[in-house]
Design a protein around this motif. Structure first.
Motif, PDB file in Angstrom:
ATOM      1  N   THR A 171       3.697  24.705 -18.519  1.00  0.00           N
ATOM      2  CA  THR A 171       3.817  24.386 -19.940  1.00  0.00           C
ATOM      3  C   THR A 171       3.581  22.896 -20.191  1.00  0.00           C
ATOM      4  O   THR A 171       3.445  22.482 -21.328  1.00  0.00           O
ATOM      5  CB  THR A 171       5.233  24.709 -20.441  1.00  0.00           C
ATOM      6  OG1 THR A 171       6.157  23.890 -19.715  1.00  0.00           O
ATOM      7  CG2 THR A 171       5.580  26.161 -20.245  1.00  0.00           C
ATOM      8  N   GLY A 172       3.568  22.104 -19.115  1.00  0.00           N
ATOM      9  CA  GLY A 172       3.407  20.664 -19.292  1.00  0.00           C
ATOM     10  C   GLY A 172       4.710  20.006 -19.724  1.00  0.00           C
ATOM     11  O   GLY A 172       4.739  18.830 -20.085  1.00  0.00           O
ATOM     12  N   LEU A 173       5.817  20.776 -19.689  1.00  0.00           N
ATOM     13  CA  LEU A 173       7.097  20.197 -20.113  1.00  0.00           C
ATOM     14  C   LEU A 173       8.066  20.007 -18.943  1.00  0.00           C
ATOM     15  O   LEU A 173       9.071  19.312 -19.067  1.00  0.00           O
ATOM     16  CB  LEU A 173       7.763  21.102 -21.159  1.00  0.00           C
ATOM     17  CG  LEU A 173       7.087  21.123 -22.533  1.00  0.00           C
ATOM     18  CD1 LEU A 173       7.771  22.128 -23.453  1.00  0.00           C
ATOM     19  CD2 LEU A 173       7.129  19.738 -23.169  1.00  0.00           C
ATOM     20  N   ILE A 219       2.032  12.188 -16.134  1.00  0.00           N
ATOM     21  CA  ILE A 219       2.538  13.546 -15.871  1.00  0.00           C
ATOM     22  C   ILE A 219       3.973  13.743 -16.357  1.00  0.00           C
ATOM     23  O   ILE A 219       4.407  14.863 -16.538  1.00  0.00           O
ATOM     24  CB  ILE A 219       2.444  13.958 -14.384  1.00  0.00           C
ATOM     25  CG1 ILE A 219       3.152  12.947 -13.518  1.00  0.00           C
ATOM     26  CG2 ILE A 219       1.014  14.186 -13.954  1.00  0.00           C
ATOM     27  CD1 ILE A 219       3.411  13.483 -12.129  1.00  0.00           C
ATOM     28  N   ARG A 224      -7.315  21.847 -12.936  1.00  0.00           N
ATOM     29  CA  ARG A 224      -6.498  22.327 -11.832  1.00  0.00           C
ATOM     30  C   ARG A 224      -6.413  23.838 -11.893  1.00  0.00           C
ATOM     31  O   ARG A 224      -6.297  24.403 -12.972  1.00  0.00           O
ATOM     32  CB  ARG A 224      -5.066  21.790 -11.957  1.00  0.00           C
ATOM     33  CG  ARG A 224      -4.916  20.350 -11.529  1.00  0.00           C
ATOM     34  CD  ARG A 224      -4.606  20.312 -10.045  1.00  0.00           C
ATOM     35  NE  ARG A 224      -4.491  18.966  -9.551  1.00  0.00           N
ATOM     36  CZ  ARG A 224      -3.395  18.256  -9.677  1.00  0.00           C
ATOM     37  NH1 ARG A 224      -2.341  18.750 -10.265  1.00  0.00           N
ATOM     38  NH2 ARG A 224      -3.353  17.054  -9.187  1.00  0.00           N
ATOM     39  N   PHE A 235       8.662  13.487  -5.112  1.00  0.00           N
ATOM     40  CA  PHE A 235       9.425  13.064  -6.285  1.00  0.00           C
ATOM     41  C   PHE A 235      10.823  12.732  -5.776  1.00  0.00           C
ATOM     42  O   PHE A 235      11.397  13.515  -5.013  1.00  0.00           O
ATOM     43  CB  PHE A 235       9.511  14.196  -7.306  1.00  0.00           C
ATOM     44  CG  PHE A 235       8.194  14.480  -7.988  1.00  0.00           C
ATOM     45  CD1 PHE A 235       7.897  13.903  -9.215  1.00  0.00           C
ATOM     46  CD2 PHE A 235       7.250  15.301  -7.397  1.00  0.00           C
ATOM     47  CE1 PHE A 235       6.677  14.144  -9.841  1.00  0.00           C
ATOM     48  CE2 PHE A 235       6.033  15.554  -8.021  1.00  0.00           C
ATOM     49  CZ  PHE A 235       5.743  14.975  -9.239  1.00  0.00           C
ATOM     50  N   PHE A 294       1.633  17.021 -20.835  1.00  0.00           N
ATOM     51  CA  PHE A 294       0.504  16.512 -20.053  1.00  0.00           C
ATOM     52  C   PHE A 294       0.291  17.392 -18.832  1.00  0.00           C
ATOM     53  O   PHE A 294       1.210  17.707 -18.094  1.00  0.00           O
ATOM     54  CB  PHE A 294       0.752  15.075 -19.591  1.00  0.00           C
ATOM     55  CG  PHE A 294      -0.419  14.522 -18.820  1.00  0.00           C
ATOM     56  CD1 PHE A 294      -1.458  13.890 -19.473  1.00  0.00           C
ATOM     57  CD2 PHE A 294      -0.495  14.688 -17.442  1.00  0.00           C
ATOM     58  CE1 PHE A 294      -2.555  13.423 -18.766  1.00  0.00           C
ATOM     59  CE2 PHE A 294      -1.592  14.223 -16.729  1.00  0.00           C
ATOM     60  CZ  PHE A 294      -2.616  13.586 -17.388  1.00  0.00           C
ATOM     61  N   SER A 349       2.782  14.980  -2.520  1.00  0.00           N
ATOM     62  CA  SER A 349       3.599  14.198  -3.449  1.00  0.00           C
ATOM     63  C   SER A 349       5.066  14.259  -3.052  1.00  0.00           C
ATOM     64  O   SER A 349       5.522  15.260  -2.516  1.00  0.00           O
ATOM     65  CB  SER A 349       3.502  14.779  -4.862  1.00  0.00           C
ATOM     66  OG  SER A 349       2.174  14.995  -5.219  1.00  0.00           O
ATOM     67  N   LEU A 351       8.178  18.332 -16.100  1.00  0.00           N
ATOM     68  CA  LEU A 351       8.555  16.997 -15.618  1.00  0.00           C
ATOM     69  C   LEU A 351       9.246  16.155 -16.692  1.00  0.00           C
ATOM     70  O   LEU A 351      10.054  15.287 -16.373  1.00  0.00           O
ATOM     71  CB  LEU A 351       7.329  16.254 -15.070  1.00  0.00           C
ATOM     72  CG  LEU A 351       6.823  16.759 -13.714  1.00  0.00           C
ATOM     73  CD1 LEU A 351       5.552  16.030 -13.303  1.00  0.00           C
ATOM     74  CD2 LEU A 351       7.888  16.584 -12.628  1.00  0.00           C
ATOM     75  N   SER A 352       8.944  16.428 -17.977  1.00  0.00           N
ATOM     76  CA  SER A 352       9.684  15.720 -19.041  1.00  0.00           C
ATOM     77  C   SER A 352      11.140  16.139 -18.976  1.00  0.00           C
ATOM     78  O   SER A 352      12.045  15.322 -19.171  1.00  0.00           O
ATOM     79  CB  SER A 352       9.162  16.094 -20.425  1.00  0.00           C
ATOM     80  OG  SER A 352       7.798  15.913 -20.497  1.00  0.00           O
TER      81      SER A 352
HETATM   82  P1  ADP Z   1       3.554  22.102 -15.709  1.00  0.00           P
HETATM   83  O1  ADP Z   1       4.408  23.089 -16.414  1.00  0.00           O
HETATM   84  O2  ADP Z   1       2.133  22.068 -16.143  1.00  0.00           O
HETATM   85  O3  ADP Z   1       3.744  22.142 -14.225  1.00  0.00           O
HETATM   86  P2  ADP Z   1       4.916  19.585 -15.530  1.00  0.00           P
HETATM   87  O4  ADP Z   1       5.400  18.633 -16.571  1.00  0.00           O
HETATM   88  O5  ADP Z   1       5.923  20.146 -14.603  1.00  0.00           O
HETATM   89  O6  ADP Z   1       4.133  20.714 -16.270  1.00  0.00           O
HETATM   90  O7  ADP Z   1       3.778  18.873 -14.676  1.00  0.00           O
HETATM   91  C1  ADP Z   1       2.733  18.200 -15.357  1.00  0.00           C
HETATM   92  C2  ADP Z   1       1.503  18.113 -14.486  1.00  0.00           C
HETATM   93  O8  ADP Z   1       1.752  17.242 -13.378  1.00  0.00           O
HETATM   94  C3  ADP Z   1       1.111  19.432 -13.841  1.00  0.00           C
HETATM   95  O9  ADP Z   1       0.357  20.245 -14.712  1.00  0.00           O
HETATM   96  C4  ADP Z   1       0.282  18.944 -12.667  1.00  0.00           C
HETATM   97  O10 ADP Z   1      -1.015  18.582 -13.106  1.00  0.00           O
HETATM   98  C5  ADP Z   1       1.021  17.670 -12.237  1.00  0.00           C
HETATM   99  N1  ADP Z   1       1.984  17.927 -11.132  1.00  0.00           N
HETATM  100  C6  ADP Z   1       3.312  18.117 -11.250  1.00  0.00           C
HETATM  101  N2  ADP Z   1       3.902  18.287 -10.037  1.00  0.00           N
HETATM  102  C7  ADP Z   1       2.902  18.223  -9.131  1.00  0.00           C
HETATM  103  C8  ADP Z   1       2.864  18.329  -7.698  1.00  0.00           C
HETATM  104  N3  ADP Z   1       3.960  18.537  -6.958  1.00  0.00           N
HETATM  105  N4  ADP Z   1       1.646  18.193  -7.102  1.00  0.00           N
HETATM  106  C9  ADP Z   1       0.535  17.966  -7.842  1.00  0.00           C
HETATM  107  N5  ADP Z   1       0.507  17.859  -9.184  1.00  0.00           N
HETATM  108  C10 ADP Z   1       1.664  17.976  -9.837  1.00  0.00           C
END
Ligand code: ADP
Length: 278
Positions: free
Chosen positions: A229-231, A212, A222, A259, A217, A257, A233-234
């Protein structure tokens, strides 16, 4: 080396010496590959909403008169959503590339309560709408940390935004900040500030927990994934690394979760050290 030895043996008589430069370019090659992969992913991700916008506008333009008012509104609504998505993507890509291209950011004293409160204010309405309790737990007299206000604000926004996306009605999202005792690189006990964003949401499968943090990714199947955008967390990982730290994740499917990452406590001589003054 074998080849060089053979050459050397063959010309032993005429050779006075050998000067050799060996350069390991593995890292460079890997970086270039990662860059091309990123560009190809970005192009792909940008093309999808663009294609959708174009199709809807084209249909409206060509056949608009044959559509009902309701259909026309529906098409415009979708094109509008796709434009928002494109904007989010472009903003995220720009943020990430800005972060990756500048190696250092000037870190200064940040009172974490401020970016945390600002994040709560921004997301409180969204949380209320979804029936989620969004709260903060900040240790009283928390020392300032060595950080970058705007970048930390972005970390909180991305983490809280995700938590709200993946938590159902009746759930909780909490931002915490408290001091811990930690060991530094020379094995001295130092105080750090631990920051956590936790939720009671869907949780993340152990096999996805590493991925993730990769660009683009998103866990499949879901709801809400279109919003992202999948960006995010990067960007979070990159910013936390700019603070000389790492993001960790503890998560259990169906439970939620957390973090978390640690930040250095700000000391008066930090600014002097950054300016190169011992
Ligand atoms: P997005 O813009 O899709 O949220 P992120 O890079 O922020 O992109 O997150 C990537 C993926 O990680 C999300 O699409 C989701 O599947 C998973 N994810 C992130 N944060 C959480 C969370 N707090 N609970 C559950 N899944 C999460």
């Amino acid at each position: 080396r074998i080849l060089l030895t053979q050459v050397f043996d063959q010309y032993r008589e005429n050779i006075k010496g050998i000067a050799m430069t060996v350069q390991d370019i593995t890292r460079e090659v890997e970086l270039n590959e990662a860059k091309s992969q990123f560009i190809s992913n970005v192009s792909h991700e940008l093309r999808t909403p663009l294609f959708n916008i174009k199709s809807f506008i084209e249909t409206l333009y060509e056949y608009g008169e044959d559509l009902s008012e309701e259909e026309r509104r529906e098409f415009l609504h979708t094109a509008n959503n796709e434009t928002d998505r494109l904007t989010r993507l472009v903003n995220d890509v720009l943020d990430l590339s800005r972060l990756e291209s500048s190696k250092t950011y000037k870190l200064e004293a940040v009172e974490l309560a401020r970016p945390i409160e600002q994040t709560l204010r921004t997301y409180q309405l969204n949380a209320k709408d979804k029936g989620i309790e969004l709260t903060q737990e900040i240790e009283s007299e928390l020392p300032s940390v060595l950080g970058h206000y705007d970048l930390l604000l972005q970390v909180f926004a991305n983490l809280v935004g995700n938590s709200l996306k993946f938590t159902a009605e009746g759930g909780r999202v909490t931002i915490r900040a408290y001091t811990i005792e930690s060991e530094n690189s020379v094995r001295e006990e130092v105080q750090k500030v631990r920051v956590e964003v936790s939720d009671t949401g869907t949780g993340i499968d152990p096999e996805d927990q590493q991925a993730i943090f990769e660009r683009f990714f998103r866990v499949e199947n879901r709801v809400h994934t279109l919003e992202g955008t999948g960006l995010g967390l990067s960007i979070v990982r990159n910013i936390v690394e700019k603070h000389h730290s790492r993001v960790h994740l503890i998560s259990e499917v169906s439970l939620g979760s957390t973090f978390w990452f640690d930040l250095e406590v700000y000391k008066d001589d930090d600014l002097l050290a950054q300016a190169g003054i011992p």
